[in-house]
Design an enzyme around this catalytic site. Sequence first.
Site, PDB file in Angstrom:
ATOM      1  N   ASP A  98      -1.930   5.436  -5.729  1.00 45.66           N
ATOM      2  CA  ASP A  98      -2.241   4.537  -4.620  1.00 45.66           C
ATOM      3  C   ASP A  98      -2.360   3.100  -5.102  1.00 45.66           C
ATOM      4  O   ASP A  98      -3.309   2.747  -5.809  1.00 45.66           O
ATOM      5  CB  ASP A  98      -3.545   4.978  -3.959  1.00 45.66           C
ATOM      6  CG  ASP A  98      -3.826   4.239  -2.664  1.00 45.66           C
ATOM      7  OD1 ASP A  98      -3.054   3.328  -2.313  1.00 45.66           O
ATOM      8  OD2 ASP A  98      -4.818   4.568  -1.999  1.00 45.66           O
ATOM      9  N   ASP A 127       0.819  -1.214   0.000  1.00 43.75           N
ATOM     10  CA  ASP A 127       0.000   0.000   0.000  1.00 43.75           C
ATOM     11  C   ASP A 127       0.848   1.258   0.000  1.00 43.75           C
ATOM     12  O   ASP A 127       1.465   1.600   1.005  1.00 43.75           O
ATOM     13  CB  ASP A 127      -0.916  -0.011   1.229  1.00 43.75           C
ATOM     14  CG  ASP A 127      -1.832   1.186   1.258  1.00 43.75           C
ATOM     15  OD1 ASP A 127      -2.198   1.678   0.170  1.00 43.75           O
ATOM     16  OD2 ASP A 127      -2.178   1.648   2.355  1.00 43.75           O
TER      17      ASP A 127
END
Length: 423
Positions: free
Chosen positions: A302, A93
């Site tokens: 992201d 992440d």
Amino acid sequence: MAYYLTSFHPFLAAIIICLVFLPLHFSPIQGNTNEGFSINLIRKTSPKIFPQRLRGLSAISRTPQSPISAYLGEYLMEISIGTPPVKVYGIADTGSDLTWTQCVPCNNCYKQLNPMFDPQKSSSYSNIPCNSNLCHELNTGVCSPQKQCNYTYGYADDSMTQGALSQETVTLTSTTGESVPLKGIVFGCGHNNTGTFNDHEMGIIGLGGGPVSLISQIGSSFGGKMFSQCLVPFHTDVSVSSRMSFGKASKVSGNGVVSTPLVAKDDKTLYFVTLLGISVGNTYLHYNGSSNTVEKGNMILDSGTPPTMLPTQFYDQVVAQVKNQVKMKPIVDDPGLGSQLCYRTKNNLNGPMLTAHFEGADVTLAPIQTFIPPKDGVFCLAFTNISTDVGIYGNFVQSNFLIGFDLEAKMVSFKPTDCTKNK
């Protein structure tokens, strides 16, 4: 935190979990040596605080690496924690900092297939005391009755992890088969974890730009805070893998590379870049469409969010232009697909090429990156709308690009790559 996308979720229900990891709390760390390395992804400092440096790296002759494969719209990174090493698979992440895994005893945890990490079985595990500088740096760092630092780390959809802020040895494997032990890595040993996680996900690997992220902890040990990723496309067979690399050996170069500046903002975790507009075929659409002025840092890169999320006005323009250029009728009679733009076709959708015009970098996207098959015979545009002015560049459109994040030069580079062959 896991963040459900209400307009996107209906057609991906039971297929992917849309995660936007926007952390609420973080703190610093550092290390030192000089090689690059790669680690497993399988389909989320102050020397005064951390005087212990990373050891055992100077003898590594080649870049450590391991596979990265697609799984349910996310990418799971394999690392080993503890002594003896225990494999942990966490969501990779770039939208959060804290690396954490579920730990024994787990008072309130989601189900996972693999055994949970048991700190009592590791000879290298240590709790961070509550009188340490790091615990004081954490807004939610509190003392346990045993005078150990407990943490709470929250995400935007109210998912969270709570547990003991700790230090451990993280072990990677080099291309020559050598073990690469990284001592004193700060991570969260989660004893209370809630959210939209599936049973393959043992936690989150925080790859953001903040001081407690894995990137910041090990950056100086491998020649600088740099890393690159190559994400295989959605629905790629799990046996097909690629890789993720860290340090100066991860630099993206060669023919076809384009680069865009990282934009500094108060939030040090997120990777902000500037999107000027999107072309659908030969039709250029200005970002937001409201004026000729584009705010710097209007998109977040992201890896923990599958779809690309655009401000509503801009999203509506993109959808309208895609409809205009796809010579088929959209699906309007399937309530399970929600409001997404979807088409029925037995073969891969022959849709228009889209180009993301970043500042200084035009990134051309093929239908395999912009249309996702949620079920057989159906392809849907992998974009959704968002109510804010800042959008999110999700992992679907990041696939089949070697993407390098150079936090030292403050640049992100894109190189078209068949990630299924990037071993």
